[in-house]
Design an enzyme around this catalytic site. Structure first.
Site, PDB file in Angstrom:
ATOM      1  N   MET A   1     -10.594  -5.482  -0.078  1.00  0.00           N
ATOM      2  CA  MET A   1     -11.752  -4.648   0.167  1.00  0.00           C
ATOM      3  C   MET A   1     -12.206  -3.892  -1.064  1.00  0.00           C
ATOM      4  O   MET A   1     -13.397  -3.606  -1.216  1.00  0.00           O
ATOM      5  CB  MET A   1     -11.423  -3.658   1.289  1.00  0.00           C
ATOM      6  CG  MET A   1     -12.616  -2.844   1.745  1.00  0.00           C
ATOM      7  SD  MET A   1     -12.222  -1.696   3.079  1.00  0.00           S
ATOM      8  CE  MET A   1     -11.495  -0.355   2.164  1.00  0.00           C
ATOM      9  N   ALA A   2     -11.294  -3.550  -1.977  1.00  0.00           N
ATOM     10  CA  ALA A   2     -11.645  -2.662  -3.075  1.00  0.00           C
ATOM     11  C   ALA A   2     -10.836  -2.990  -4.314  1.00  0.00           C
ATOM     12  O   ALA A   2      -9.807  -3.652  -4.251  1.00  0.00           O
ATOM     13  CB  ALA A   2     -11.418  -1.198  -2.660  1.00  0.00           C
TER      14      ALA A   2
ATOM     15  N   LEU B   1      -6.172  -1.584 -12.217  1.00  0.00           N
ATOM     16  CA  LEU B   1      -4.789  -1.383 -11.783  1.00  0.00           C
ATOM     17  C   LEU B   1      -4.405  -2.299 -10.635  1.00  0.00           C
ATOM     18  O   LEU B   1      -3.253  -2.719 -10.520  1.00  0.00           O
ATOM     19  CB  LEU B   1      -4.577   0.073 -11.353  1.00  0.00           C
ATOM     20  CG  LEU B   1      -4.772   1.138 -12.429  1.00  0.00           C
ATOM     21  CD1 LEU B   1      -4.609   2.526 -11.832  1.00  0.00           C
ATOM     22  CD2 LEU B   1      -3.795   0.933 -13.574  1.00  0.00           C
ATOM     23  N   GLY B   2      -5.344  -2.625  -9.756  1.00  0.00           N
ATOM     24  CA  GLY B   2      -5.026  -3.459  -8.611  1.00  0.00           C
ATOM     25  C   GLY B   2      -6.287  -3.924  -7.932  1.00  0.00           C
ATOM     26  O   GLY B   2      -7.370  -3.341  -8.081  1.00  0.00           O
ATOM     27  N   ARG B   3      -6.155  -4.994  -7.172  1.00  0.00           N
ATOM     28  CA  ARG B   3      -7.316  -5.563  -6.486  1.00  0.00           C
ATOM     29  C   ARG B   3      -6.893  -5.963  -5.088  1.00  0.00           C
ATOM     30  O   ARG B   3      -5.901  -6.673  -4.905  1.00  0.00           O
ATOM     31  CB  ARG B   3      -7.844  -6.762  -7.255  1.00  0.00           C
ATOM     32  CG  ARG B   3      -8.941  -7.534  -6.551  1.00  0.00           C
ATOM     33  CD  ARG B   3      -9.642  -8.484  -7.501  1.00  0.00           C
ATOM     34  NE  ARG B   3     -10.427  -7.743  -8.478  1.00  0.00           N
ATOM     35  CZ  ARG B   3     -10.961  -8.286  -9.568  1.00  0.00           C
ATOM     36  NH1 ARG B   3     -10.751  -9.558  -9.843  1.00  0.00           N
ATOM     37  NH2 ARG B   3     -11.671  -7.553 -10.403  1.00  0.00           N
TER      38      ARG B   3
ATOM     39  N   VAL C   1      -9.114  -1.038  -7.799  1.00  0.00           N
ATOM     40  CA  VAL C   1      -8.652   0.277  -8.258  1.00  0.00           C
ATOM     41  C   VAL C   1      -8.518   0.234  -9.771  1.00  0.00           C
ATOM     42  O   VAL C   1      -7.850  -0.649 -10.324  1.00  0.00           O
ATOM     43  CB  VAL C   1      -7.298   0.655  -7.618  1.00  0.00           C
ATOM     44  CG1 VAL C   1      -6.841   2.018  -8.127  1.00  0.00           C
ATOM     45  CG2 VAL C   1      -7.410   0.680  -6.101  1.00  0.00           C
TER      46      VAL C   1
ATOM     47  N   ASP D   1      -1.049   1.669   8.921  1.00  0.00           N
ATOM     48  CA  ASP D   1      -0.796   0.544   8.013  1.00  0.00           C
ATOM     49  C   ASP D   1       0.314   0.889   7.023  1.00  0.00           C
ATOM     50  O   ASP D   1       0.159   0.739   5.815  1.00  0.00           O
ATOM     51  CB  ASP D   1      -2.073   0.157   7.274  1.00  0.00           C
ATOM     52  CG  ASP D   1      -1.963  -1.230   6.621  1.00  0.00           C
ATOM     53  OD1 ASP D   1      -1.074  -2.001   7.022  1.00  0.00           O
ATOM     54  OD2 ASP D   1      -2.762  -1.529   5.719  1.00  0.00           O
TER      55      ASP D   1
END
Length: 640
Positions: A38-39, A33-35, A41, A158
């Site tokens: 740090m991580a 779904l996303g990058r 998803v 944030d």
């Protein structure tokens, strides 16, 4: 998507997994779904519960770094304690192991989160899909989440468009608490490598300076977020995170209406207060920010000095030791921790940890190049300016001394006070506007039960009307919440059903769904005979009152064997008339009812005539007439 939450349960697998597409034998990974820096998803499926989830995996190449491990786990712990519809839920956490090479294994943590079907605010802003009303409504949702997290002791640190999801039903979901801290621990604004955390376009001045952060820092970022939703651009733009952070500390943003003429002056004033450099000048909590936004929708401006009206040197000035640019050293990624290379100088992408403006001068602070050798003319000019500054300073000190002498010999003046205006019998919105116009700050209204003042109407204020207070004082507005008890109207009898229901509704009562039908000799059919509770009874607001409706008929009494006078009175009491038919009767005495056209117990229409049979004495029999006896003749003899 479910809203149920459970505390994160940490699991550690003792052996490396052979199929990393299924974590812990339960979470099956799907599409990416996303990058982030740090991580990653992934969409996932909880095979135990059969629901769709989002699985956030720390990048394997960062899993060896204890700081990244701590930040990743801190996100799970921070959000797991929060249970709010505008905050993405954490369902579970755990670790899986991967082969790190050279015969060692690396433990990689993951977080199982609520899956939100929708788009981020960043996508909506870039697509210019938000109007003024939508922007305000979405910001209210973000502030609702922040109000809850701040009360729970968590500062997000944030807030930005990429960390706010908007569902298909326009619900707001705040996510990515990866750099969140407890308020008690919020002094840790810098990492061990002295890198400022946060995202450049939405960084509060205190974050940029490396100072302690608190809930008001999140509110500054939320104001930046609202600014961008209203104008499709952040309040500050620059070529690097350093220049952006410098602007947050020193410069005053233009009013949003400069970029979008549809933005009202009231919204300009809200953002002016929300983007103040000093925390004490901003909204002190998310609830105050939300109240100001709701008031701005009604055209009510925030009674504060607009930051846009102040010069760049008047706003946000800090002591030299606090504003030193050295506190801007070492921005390192999205949130200044993600470690990704820069892209386009937007401030949301990372810079190398050792980045400086002058590559040949590693000893200089970030963004401040080495001072070049000055010419003799420049030095002369500098000495002249120094003399002017010294002379000016002496004059200022002399003026201050004279002012202090004058002040010490004068009686202190009482501060100017203003009376609290009367707001009784105004609507809540009108009363709020009057208090703002009087340079007062209305707090959240207090609802008070009142038997005389209609619901939603202002009763008064605390302090009371006429009290002298200094401008900017907080005033509590008292608003009627309706009566504590209601009297059932006494004049319902004889009204039509529709009229009776309107009368009940006007006093805060509800007519029952099922009416009771009753007979009445006088009340027309379809009209109200009475109520249950009875008229005049005192009941709670919103109570149900059953109506008794006339059938337009009466129940026929037993008339047979009654004397005529009693039968006539019984019918008259019911509004009926009597039509008499007499019948001879030799058994009963005259004037007794022997029959009625409608039997006992049957229903008769109101005012109808009832035929009644009444006895009368039989007529006397005629007397028979007597036959006269012939008389003898007067001569008494016979002829002949």
């Amino acid at each position: 998507m479910t809203t149920r939450r459970s505390a994160p349960a940490h699991r550690e697998d003792s052996t490396p997994v052979t199929d990393q597409r299924v974590l812990n034998g339960r979470y099956e990974l799907g599409e990416l779904l996303g990058r982030g820096g740090m991580a990653d998803v992934h969409r996932g499926t909880d095979t135990l519960l059969g629901r769709t989830v989002a699985v956030k995996l720390l990048r394997a190449d960062l899993a060896r770094d204890p700081q990244f491990q701590a930040r990743f786990k801190r996100e799970a712990h921070a959000v797991a304690s929060l249970n709010h519809p505008s905050i993405v839920a954490i369902y579970d956490t755990g670790e899986y192991t991967v082969d790190g090479g050279h015969g060692e294994t690396v433990r990689v943590p993951y977080i199982v989160m609520e899956y939100v079907s929708g788009r981020t605010l960043r996508e909506l802003i870039r697509g210019k899909e938000l109007d003024i009303e939508q922007a305000v409504e979405l910001c209210l949702g973000v502030l609702s989440a922040l109000e809850y997290s701040h009360k729970a002791g968590i500062v997000h640190r944030d807030i930005k468009p990429g960390n706010v999801m908007v569902g298909e039903d326009n619900t707001v979901k705040v996510m990515d608490f990866g750099i969140a801290r407890a308020i008690a621990d919020s002094a840790a604004t810098m990492t061990q490598t002295q890198a400022v955390v946060g995202t450049a376009q939405y960084l509060s001045p205190e974050q940029a300076r490396g100072e302690t952060v608190d809930a008001r820092s999140d509110l500054y970022s939320a104001a930046c977020l609202l600014f961008e939703m209203l104008t499709s651009r952040p309040p500050f733009t620059g070529d690097s995170p350093v220049s952006l952070a410098y602007q947050h500390v020193r410069e005053t943003p233009a009013a949003p209406s400069t970029f979008n003429p549809e933005v009202s002056e009231a919204l300009d004033s809200v953002l002016a207060k929300g983007l103040q450099k000093e925390r004490a000048d901003r909204f002190q909590d998310a609830a105050a920010f939300r109240r100001a936004l709701r008031a701005a929708r009604n055209g009510i401006a925030v009674p504060a000095i607009a930051a846009y009206e102040a010069g760049p040197d008047d706003v946000g000035q800090e002591p030299a030791e606090d504003a030193a640019p050295e506190t801007l050293v070492g921005f390192t990624g999205i949130g200044f921790l993600d470690g990704q290379p820069p892209a386009g100088g937007r401030g949301e992408e990372p810079l190398p940890a050792n980045y400086t403006e002058d590559a040949d001068d590693e000893a200089m602070p970030l963004g401040f190049p080495r001072e070049r050798e000055r010419t003799r003319r420049q030095k002369s000019r500098r000495r002249a300016w120094t003399a002017v500054v010294i002379l000016f300073t002496v004059l200022v000190l002399a003026g201050v001394g004279l002012g202090l002498y004058y002040f010490m010999n004068q009686r202190p003046e009482e501060p100017v006070k203003i009376p609290i205006p009367s707001v009784a019998n105004m609507s809540e919105a009108a009363a709020t506007r009057v208090l703002y116009d009087a340079k007062l700050v209305p707090d959240a209204p207090v609802r008070v039960k009142d038997d005389k003042v209609p619901q939603g109407t202002a009763i008064g204020t605390d302090p009371s009307v006429g009290t002298l207070v200094v401008p900017g004082s907080h005033v509590t507005l008292k608003v009627s919440d309706g009566p504590s008890a209601v009297t059932v109207p006494k004049d319902l009898a004889g009204q039509t059903e529709a009229a009776a229901r309107d009368m009940l509704r006007n006093v805060g009562l509800v007519g029952g769904n099922k009416n009771t039908i009753a007979n009445s000799p006088t009340v027309p059919a379809g009209s109200v005979i009475g109520t249950n509770p009875a008229p005049g009874a005192v009941v709670a607001p919103g109570s149900t009152v059953e109506l008794v409706i006339s059938s337009g008929k009466v129940k026929m009494p037993q008339l047979i064997k009654l004397p005529k006078s009693e039968a006539e009175k019984a019918l008259a009491d019911l509004g009926l008339t009597m039509r008499i038919v007499e019948q001879e009767n030799s058994v009963l005495q005259p004037g007794i009812v022997t029959a009625q056209s409608i039997p006992e117990g049957a229903l008769a229409e109101q005012g109808s005539a009832i035929t009644v049979t009444i006895t009368k004495a039989p007529a006397p029999k005629p007397t028979p007439s007597e036959t006269p006896t012939p008389k003898p003749s007067a001569s008494g003899g016979r002829k002949g």
